[in-house]
Design a protein around this motif. Structure first.
Motif, short mmCIF file in Angstrom:
data_model
loop_
_atom_site.label_atom_id
_atom_site.label_comp_id
_atom_site.label_asym_id
_atom_site.label_seq_id
_atom_site.Cartn_x
_atom_site.Cartn_y
_atom_site.Cartn_z
N VAL A 45 0.84 -1.22 0.00
CA VAL A 45 0.00 0.00 0.00
C VAL A 45 0.87 1.26 0.00
N VAL A 46 1.91 1.27 0.83
CA VAL A 46 2.82 2.42 0.89
C VAL A 46 3.56 2.58 -0.45
N GLU A 47 4.02 1.47 -1.00
CA GLU A 47 4.71 1.51 -2.30
C GLU A 47 3.81 2.10 -3.38
N GLN A 48 2.55 1.66 -3.38
CA GLN A 48 1.60 2.14 -4.39
C GLN A 48 1.30 3.62 -4.21
N ALA A 49 1.18 4.07 -2.95
CA ALA A 49 0.90 5.49 -2.68
C ALA A 49 2.03 6.37 -3.18
N LEU A 50 3.29 5.96 -2.96
CA LEU A 50 4.45 6.71 -3.44
C LEU A 50 4.50 6.72 -4.97
N LYS A 51 4.21 5.56 -5.55
CA LYS A 51 4.22 5.43 -7.01
C LYS A 51 3.15 6.32 -7.64
#
Length: 341
Positions: free
Chosen positions: A60-66
Motif C-alpha cells: 500500500v505504501v509503495e503504491q501510494a508513493l508510485k
C-alpha cells in the motif's frame, strides 16, 4: 519560492490499511486495501485485522508513493494514526512509520484519528469550500457519535456525545436484525431510497440536549420486528424498503435535532459532518437543506474522505508539521483517545 512539503501518511486504526501522500494541502495519492475477511464473521476480528495490516502495509505504501510520483527520499515527514482504534492494528502502522522516519531521518507526526476525520475538511479540492472558524462538527461513525466545537485546527471541545452506542453501530445492528450482511449501514441507506420513511415510527430516546443514545432505539427496532414476524413470518421480505427508510429517518431526525440544539446553544451556524456515517445519503440531503431553511453554512466531505483513509491523516500531519509539532520516537499507540487529546 519554497519547495513543497511532502508527507507520507499511514492509517491502520481498524480494518483498512491506507497510505496517502500530500503536497502541502493537496492530496497526490490515497490508496486503501480493504479486508474482506471480516464479512463472514459479522464484524471486525481484531487478530485477523492486525495480520492483514502486516501483509498490506508495504504494498500500500509503495503504491501510494508510485501514484504520487514521489521518491521516499523526497518526503519531509511521516504521519501515522496513533489512536484511537484496535491496538494490534495501530501497532502495525506505528511501528512501520517509526522505522521509516528513522531510516530516512525525517520527522514523525502522531495523529489523533478522530481529529483527522474533522480536519479532512481542509484538504484542498476544486469547488470545495473550507470551513470557517469557529465551526461545529458532527462526527458520526461506527465507534463515535459526537458534536465537537472547533475554535482553531487543534482547539476542540466536545459539546455532546453518545452515552452508549455509536450511530454507525445502530445502523449495523439494525441491519443485522433485518438479516442484512455486515457492514449493514450502507445497505439500509440503499433500501431506504426505495421506501416510505413515515411507514413505521420508532421512539426517539430522551437524553440531554446535546447527548445521544442509540441502545434503546436498537432494542425498540428488535421488539418491533419480532412482534411483526409473529403475525407475518415474511414481514421483513415484504416491507424491507419501508422498514429501512423508517429506521434511517428516525436516526437522521435524532442527529438533526441535536445539531439544531447545538446551533441554538452556541450561536454558531458553520456546521460540518465527518466520519463513516457522513456518507449516508439522507444526512447529507438534510444538511444541504439546512442551508436554505435555517441559514447554516454546511460542509459535507467527499465520499472518499468519510471512511477511514490516510488522506485525512495526511492533512492533519501537514497542519502539525507547519507548527513543528513533531512526535518523539518513543511515542506509543493508544487504543483509547479522545478527540480533545
Amino acid at each position: 519560492m519554497k519547495s513543497p512539503v511532502y508527507i507520507l501518511a499511514i492509517e491502520s486504526s481498524c480494518d483498512d490499511t491506507s497510505a496517502a501522500v500530500i503536497s502541502n494541502t493537496t492530496i497526490l495519492s490515497n490508496v486503501t486495501a480493504n479486508q474482506e475477511v471480516h464479512a463472514k464473521y459479522g464484524g471486525v476480528v481484531p487478530e485477523l485485522a492486525s495480520r492483514a495490516h502486516q501483509q498490506n502495509i508495504v504494498p500500500v505504501v509503495e503504491q501510494a508513493l508510485k501514484n504520487a510520483n514521489i521518491k521516499k527520499e523526497e518526503l519531509s515527514a511521516i504521519a501515522f494514526t496513533k489512536g484511537p482504534g484496535l491496538m494490534g492494528s495501530l501497532l502495525v502502522g506505528t511501528s512501520f512509520a517509526k522505522s521509516m522516519a528513522l531510516a530516512l531521518n525525517i520527522p514523525l507526526l502522531d495523529i489523533n484519528h478522530m481529529q483527522a476525520h474533522i480536519l479532512a475538511h481542509f484538504i484542498s479540492e476544486e469547488n470545495t469550500k473550507l470551513p470557517s472558524f469557529p465551526f461545529i462538527c458532527l462526527t458520526i461513525s461506527g465507534g463515535h457519535t459526537q458534536i465537537v466545537k472547533l475554535t482553531n485546527y487543534f482547539e476542540m471541545e466536545i459539546l455532546g456525545e453518545t452515552i452508549d452506542d455509536a450511530v454507525g453501530e445502530a445502523f449495523d445492528k439494525s441491519a443485522k436484525i433485518l438479516g442484512l450482511p455486515y457492514p449493514g449501514g450502507p445497505l439500509i441507506d440503499k433500501y431506504a431510497q426505495l421506501g416510505n420513511p413515515k411507514a413505521y415510527s420508532f421512539t426517539k430516546p430522551k437524553v440531554g440536549n446535546l447527548d445521544f443514545s442509540f441502545s434503546g432505539l436498537k432494542t425498540g427496532i428488535l421488539y418491533f420486528i419480532q412482534k411483526q414476524e409473529r403475525n407475518n413470518p415474511n414481514f421483513i421480505a415484504e416491507n424491507r424498503n419501508d422498514i429501512c427508510a423508517s429506521i434511517q429517518h428516525t436516526i437522521v431526525e435524532i442527529l438533526m435535532d441535536k445539531l439544531k440544539n447545538a446551533v441554538k446553544e452556541t450561536g454558531i451556524k458553520n456546521i460540518a459532518i465527518a466520519g463513516g456515517v457522513s456518507a449516508n445519503t439522507e444526512i447529507r440531503k438534510r444538511l444541504s437543506k439546512a442551508e436554505k431553511y435555517w441559514g447554516w453554512s454546511t460542509y459535507i466531505p467527499k465520499f472518499e474522505y468519510t471512511t477511514d483513509n490516510a488522506a485525512m491523516i495526511a492533512i492533519t500531519g501537514y497542519l502539525k508539521y507547519i507548527q513543528q509539532d513533531y512526535a518523539s520516537m518513543n511515542v506509543t499507540a493508544k487504543a483509547r483517545l479522545k478527540v480533545t487529546d
